[in-house]
Write a protein that holds these residues in place. Structure first.
Motif, PDB file in Angstrom:
ATOM      1  N   GLU A   1       0.841  -1.195   0.000  1.00  0.00           N
ATOM      2  CA  GLU A   1       0.000   0.000   0.000  1.00  0.00           C
ATOM      3  C   GLU A   1       0.881   1.252   0.000  1.00  0.00           C
ATOM      4  OE1 GLU A   1      -2.323   2.830  -0.015  1.00  0.00           O
ATOM      5  OE2 GLU A   1      -3.494   0.982   0.031  1.00  0.00           O
ATOM      6  N   ASP A   2       0.605   2.135  -0.956  1.00  0.00           N
ATOM      7  CA  ASP A   2       1.370   3.369  -1.147  1.00  0.00           C
ATOM      8  C   ASP A   2       1.260   4.327   0.041  1.00  0.00           C
ATOM      9  OD1 ASP A   2       3.045   4.958  -2.629  1.00  0.00           O
ATOM     10  OD2 ASP A   2       1.475   5.821  -3.868  1.00  0.00           O
ATOM     11  N   PHE A   3       0.234   4.148   0.869  1.00  0.00           N
ATOM     12  CA  PHE A   3       0.065   4.955   2.079  1.00  0.00           C
ATOM     13  C   PHE A   3       1.323   4.917   2.941  1.00  0.00           C
ATOM     14  CE2 PHE A   3      -1.268   5.338   6.548  1.00  0.00           C
ATOM     15  CZ  PHE A   3      -2.072   6.469   6.515  1.00  0.00           C
ATOM     16  N   ALA A   4       2.081   3.837   2.848  1.00  0.00           N
ATOM     17  CA  ALA A   4       3.283   3.679   3.670  1.00  0.00           C
ATOM     18  C   ALA A   4       4.283   4.812   3.465  1.00  0.00           C
ATOM     19  CB  ALA A   4       3.952   2.338   3.363  1.00  0.00           C
ATOM     20  N   ARG A   5       4.290   5.418   2.274  1.00  0.00           N
ATOM     21  CA  ARG A   5       5.244   6.510   2.017  1.00  0.00           C
ATOM     22  C   ARG A   5       4.999   7.711   2.936  1.00  0.00           C
ATOM     23  NH1 ARG A   5       9.659   4.764  -0.892  1.00  0.00           N
ATOM     24  NH2 ARG A   5       8.962   3.430  -2.610  1.00  0.00           N
ATOM     25  N   PHE A   6       3.745   7.969   3.270  1.00  0.00           N
ATOM     26  CA  PHE A   6       3.443   9.079   4.164  1.00  0.00           C
ATOM     27  C   PHE A   6       3.980   8.804   5.572  1.00  0.00           C
ATOM     28  CE2 PHE A   6      -0.205   9.262   1.086  1.00  0.00           C
ATOM     29  CZ  PHE A   6       0.190  10.430   0.449  1.00  0.00           C
ATOM     30  N   LEU A   7       4.020   7.518   5.945  1.00  0.00           N
ATOM     31  CA  LEU A   7       4.471   7.149   7.288  1.00  0.00           C
ATOM     32  C   LEU A   7       5.981   7.292   7.450  1.00  0.00           C
ATOM     33  CD1 LEU A   7       2.198   4.041   7.963  1.00  0.00           C
ATOM     34  CD2 LEU A   7       1.783   6.450   8.494  1.00  0.00           C
ATOM     35  N   ASP A   8       6.686   7.535   6.352  1.00  0.00           N
ATOM     36  CA  ASP A   8       8.106   7.886   6.464  1.00  0.00           C
ATOM     37  C   ASP A   8       8.287   9.306   6.994  1.00  0.00           C
ATOM     38  OD1 ASP A   8       9.010   5.456   5.530  1.00  0.00           O
ATOM     39  OD2 ASP A   8       9.218   6.108   3.453  1.00  0.00           O
ATOM     40  N   HIS A   9       7.200  10.094   6.993  1.00  0.00           N
ATOM     41  CA  HIS A   9       7.284  11.510   7.365  1.00  0.00           C
ATOM     42  C   HIS A   9       6.550  11.827   8.661  1.00  0.00           C
ATOM     43  CE1 HIS A   9       9.023  12.761   3.440  1.00  0.00           C
ATOM     44  NE2 HIS A   9       8.388  11.689   3.023  1.00  0.00           N
ATOM     45  N   VAL A  10       5.417  11.188   8.887  1.00  0.00           N
ATOM     46  CA  VAL A  10       4.653  11.408  10.119  1.00  0.00           C
ATOM     47  C   VAL A  10       4.087  10.072  10.587  1.00  0.00           C
ATOM     48  CG1 VAL A  10       3.996  13.797   9.543  1.00  0.00           C
ATOM     49  CG2 VAL A  10       2.518  11.888   8.834  1.00  0.00           C
ATOM     50  N   PRO A  11       3.775   9.948  11.881  1.00  0.00           N
ATOM     51  CA  PRO A  11       3.118   8.722  12.344  1.00  0.00           C
ATOM     52  C   PRO A  11       1.693   8.659  11.830  1.00  0.00           C
ATOM     53  CG  PRO A  11       3.232  10.328  14.120  1.00  0.00           C
ATOM     54  CD  PRO A  11       4.036  10.899  12.979  1.00  0.00           C
ATOM     55  N   GLY A  12       1.154   7.447  11.770  1.00  0.00           N
ATOM     56  CA  GLY A  12      -0.209   7.303  11.293  1.00  0.00           C
ATOM     57  C   GLY A  12      -0.726   5.901  11.501  1.00  0.00           C
ATOM     58  N   CYS A  13      -1.905   5.664  10.980  1.00  0.00           N
ATOM     59  CA  CYS A  13      -2.552   4.358  11.123  1.00  0.00           C
ATOM     60  C   CYS A  13      -3.397   4.070   9.896  1.00  0.00           C
ATOM     61  CB  CYS A  13      -3.413   4.322  12.387  1.00  0.00           C
ATOM     62  SG  CYS A  13      -4.243   2.733  12.655  1.00  0.00           S
ATOM     63  N   PHE A  14      -3.268   2.857   9.374  1.00  0.00           N
ATOM     64  CA  PHE A  14      -4.051   2.393   8.231  1.00  0.00           C
ATOM     65  C   PHE A  14      -4.946   1.268   8.732  1.00  0.00           C
ATOM     66  CE2 PHE A  14      -4.580   0.352   4.001  1.00  0.00           C
ATOM     67  CZ  PHE A  14      -4.913   1.475   3.263  1.00  0.00           C
ATOM     68  N   VAL A  15      -6.196   1.236   8.245  1.00  0.00           N
ATOM     69  CA  VAL A  15      -7.170   0.276   8.760  1.00  0.00           C
ATOM     70  C   VAL A  15      -7.910  -0.385   7.602  1.00  0.00           C
ATOM     71  CG1 VAL A  15      -7.459   1.779  10.780  1.00  0.00           C
ATOM     72  CG2 VAL A  15      -9.176   1.833   8.950  1.00  0.00           C
ATOM     73  N   PHE A  16      -8.550  -1.511   7.915  1.00  0.00           N
ATOM     74  CA  PHE A  16      -9.416  -2.209   6.960  1.00  0.00           C
ATOM     75  C   PHE A  16     -10.861  -2.103   7.423  1.00  0.00           C
ATOM     76  CE2 PHE A  16      -5.782  -5.387   6.002  1.00  0.00           C
ATOM     77  CZ  PHE A  16      -5.256  -4.533   5.049  1.00  0.00           C
ATOM     78  N   VAL A  17     -11.773  -1.905   6.466  1.00  0.00           N
ATOM     79  CA  VAL A  17     -13.211  -1.958   6.737  1.00  0.00           C
ATOM     80  C   VAL A  17     -13.824  -3.004   5.811  1.00  0.00           C
ATOM     81  CG1 VAL A  17     -13.383   0.407   7.584  1.00  0.00           C
ATOM     82  CG2 VAL A  17     -13.643  -0.040   5.146  1.00  0.00           C
ATOM     83  N   GLY A  18     -14.810  -3.717   6.301  1.00  0.00           N
ATOM     84  CA  GLY A  18     -15.355  -4.856   5.574  1.00  0.00           C
ATOM     85  C   GLY A  18     -16.077  -4.486   4.294  1.00  0.00           C
ATOM     86  N   ASN A  19     -15.838  -5.318   3.262  1.00  0.00           N
ATOM     87  CA  ASN A  19     -16.572  -5.170   1.996  1.00  0.00           C
ATOM     88  C   ASN A  19     -17.559  -6.309   1.785  1.00  0.00           C
ATOM     89  OD1 ASN A  19     -16.718  -3.381  -0.375  1.00  0.00           O
ATOM     90  ND2 ASN A  19     -16.260  -5.239  -1.538  1.00  0.00           N
ATOM     91  N   GLY A  20     -17.687  -7.207   2.772  1.00  0.00           N
ATOM     92  CA  GLY A  20     -18.653  -8.288   2.658  1.00  0.00           C
ATOM     93  C   GLY A  20     -18.010  -9.647   2.520  1.00  0.00           C
ATOM     94  N   GLU A  21     -18.615 -10.633   3.149  1.00  0.00           N
ATOM     95  CA  GLU A  21     -18.072 -11.994   3.114  1.00  0.00           C
ATOM     96  C   GLU A  21     -18.140 -12.609   1.724  1.00  0.00           C
ATOM     97  OE1 GLU A  21     -18.989 -14.120   7.194  1.00  0.00           O
ATOM     98  OE2 GLU A  21     -20.703 -12.876   6.614  1.00  0.00           O
ATOM     99  N   ASN A  22     -19.077 -12.172   0.893  1.00  0.00           N
ATOM    100  CA  ASN A  22     -19.226 -12.737  -0.445  1.00  0.00           C
ATOM    101  C   ASN A  22     -18.642 -11.843  -1.536  1.00  0.00           C
ATOM    102  OD1 ASN A  22     -20.677 -15.033   0.533  1.00  0.00           O
ATOM    103  ND2 ASN A  22     -22.517 -13.753   0.691  1.00  0.00           N
ATOM    104  N   SER A  23     -17.876 -10.849  -1.152  1.00  0.00           N
ATOM    105  CA  SER A  23     -17.262  -9.945  -2.122  1.00  0.00           C
ATOM    106  C   SER A  23     -16.275 -10.684  -3.014  1.00  0.00           C
ATOM    107  CB  SER A  23     -16.537  -8.813  -1.390  1.00  0.00           C
ATOM    108  OG  SER A  23     -15.724  -8.065  -2.265  1.00  0.00           O
TER     109      SER A  23
END
Length: 385
Positions: A330-352
């Protein structure tokens, strides 16, 4: 306060419009214009387009605090031909939102609308709409365009939908959450010739097949069993034809890991194996190895803050700490080289359908959950005095 049912209807319409008009990385002109128009409509204090190519940054200020946080969504689609049958399926042949970035963009737009109308925080929020996440270039482009100096912030949050996780569920974890991605290309060079006379040339296909097999020993025999690593060959391309043995073969793929030392060892072993296999078959080898994504490492304290914010949006039994890191990147990781942060998952459904599948579709039932998390983390990290 905006009526929840109305917001959900509007967000569903936005999401499906974006789904019908997907754009590849750094080509998100229509998407960026859509985002910028909505942010201005919501009354944000500043909306800047063209950051890092096609990126958009919206700024919303309330109260007197000097603190600032960032919320990020990705906008780009994939070069995949959609096989879905929805009336909002892709109108851009060969490109589709097969990873749910249309949903991510919509959820952040929904948060911008709610926060602009309702307030409830003291400080500055940067809404970052990033291009070109899929090939790992968009975050760097925005950073190289002065993101941190032009739109300073102290911490950053992002999310991704997750097929298999029920709608209304939430996951994250402390520390390593998603892996680095390295790309490789190995070119074998020999002398092609007639299929009936292999001894007259020095073909490369047998060497290529042997090399594909030998590369599988890197993880199984060259890395410590306590280290996580993946080496995947995804393409084998030659210049041969039915009755002609190839003189050139290209082997392409990627490698995943969570520590720089493991990435370095994978590259070292790959070069040794490729050169040795080529020598054994009397052909030449050229190895190109690049590092595209860095590991995504969540800040421990901010993971705690994310869980606390999630508790105001999701049911207690729907909130969980991921048991192990994910080997996706995930490209979001590049921002974490500069400031602290948190990335999360939200459900898209069991049958997705799986991500990057031609039948994938973001589940609109999850829109309010993602928006709710963005709003909740903002109010928790920028509390009113």
């Amino acid at each position: 306060m905006i009526e929840t049912a109305l917001l959900e209807r509007e967000m569903t319409a936005w999401r499906r419009d974006l789904h019908a008009h997907p754009e590849f990385g750094f080509e998100e002109k229509r998407t960026a214009a859509f985002v910028a128009a909505k942010l201005r409509e919501f009354g944000l204090d500043d909306v800047t387009e063209g950051v890092g190519g096609t990126g958009v940054v919206g700024t919303l200020r309330r109260g007197t605090s000097n603190r600032a946080i960032a919320l990020r969504a990705d906008m780009d689609a994939l070069r995949i031909t959609e096989q879905g049958s929805a009336d909002y399926r892709s109108q851009n042949q060969g490109v589709m939102h097969a990873c749910g970035h249309d949903g991510h963009t919509t959820m952040l737009l929904g948060a911008a609308r709610r926060l602009a109308e309702e307030g409830g925080f003291d400080g500055t929020v940067r809404f970052i709409f990033q291009p070109a996440e899929e090939w790992g270039k968009g975050a760097l482009a925005m950073l190289n365009d002065g993101l941190m100096s032009r739109f300073p912030f102290e911490e950053i949050y992002g999310l991704h939908n997750m097929p298999g996780l029920p709608v209304g569920h939430f996951e994250t974890r402390i520390g390593s959450f998603m892996s680095a991605e390295d790309n490789f290309e190995i070119v074998l060079k020999g002398v092609g010739g007639h299929a009936a006379r292999p001894h007259w040339g020095n073909e490369v296909l047998v060497a290529a097949c042997a090399l594909v097999t030998n590369l599988q020993t890197i993880v199984s025999r060259r890395l410590s069993p306590t280290d996580i690593g993946v080496v995947s060959v995804t393409e084998l391309i030659t210049d041969g034809t039915r009755n002609a043995l190839p003189g050139l073969a290209r082997i392409l793929g990627d490698a995943r890991s969570f520590r720089p030392e493991v990435s370095a060892e994978i590259e070292r072993q790959m070069r040794t194996i490729a050169e040795g296999t080529a020598l054994a078959h009397n052909v030449g080898a050229e190895i190109i190895y690049t590092r595209e994504f860095v590991p995504l490492v969540n800040d421990a304290a901010l993971v705690g803050e994310a869980f606390a914010a999630a508790a105001t949006v999701f049911k207690p039994e729907a909130i969980a700490a991921a048991k192990e890191p994910m080997t996706g990147s995930e490209d979001f990781a590049r921002f974490l080289d500069h400031v602290p942060g948190c990335f999360v998952f939200v459900g898209n459904g069991e049958n997705s359908a799986p991500l990057h599948n031609p039948t994938f579709d973001f589940n609109d039932a999850g829109l309010l959950y993602g928006t709710g998390f963005h709003v909740a983390i903002t109010r928790r990290r920028l509390p009113e005095r």
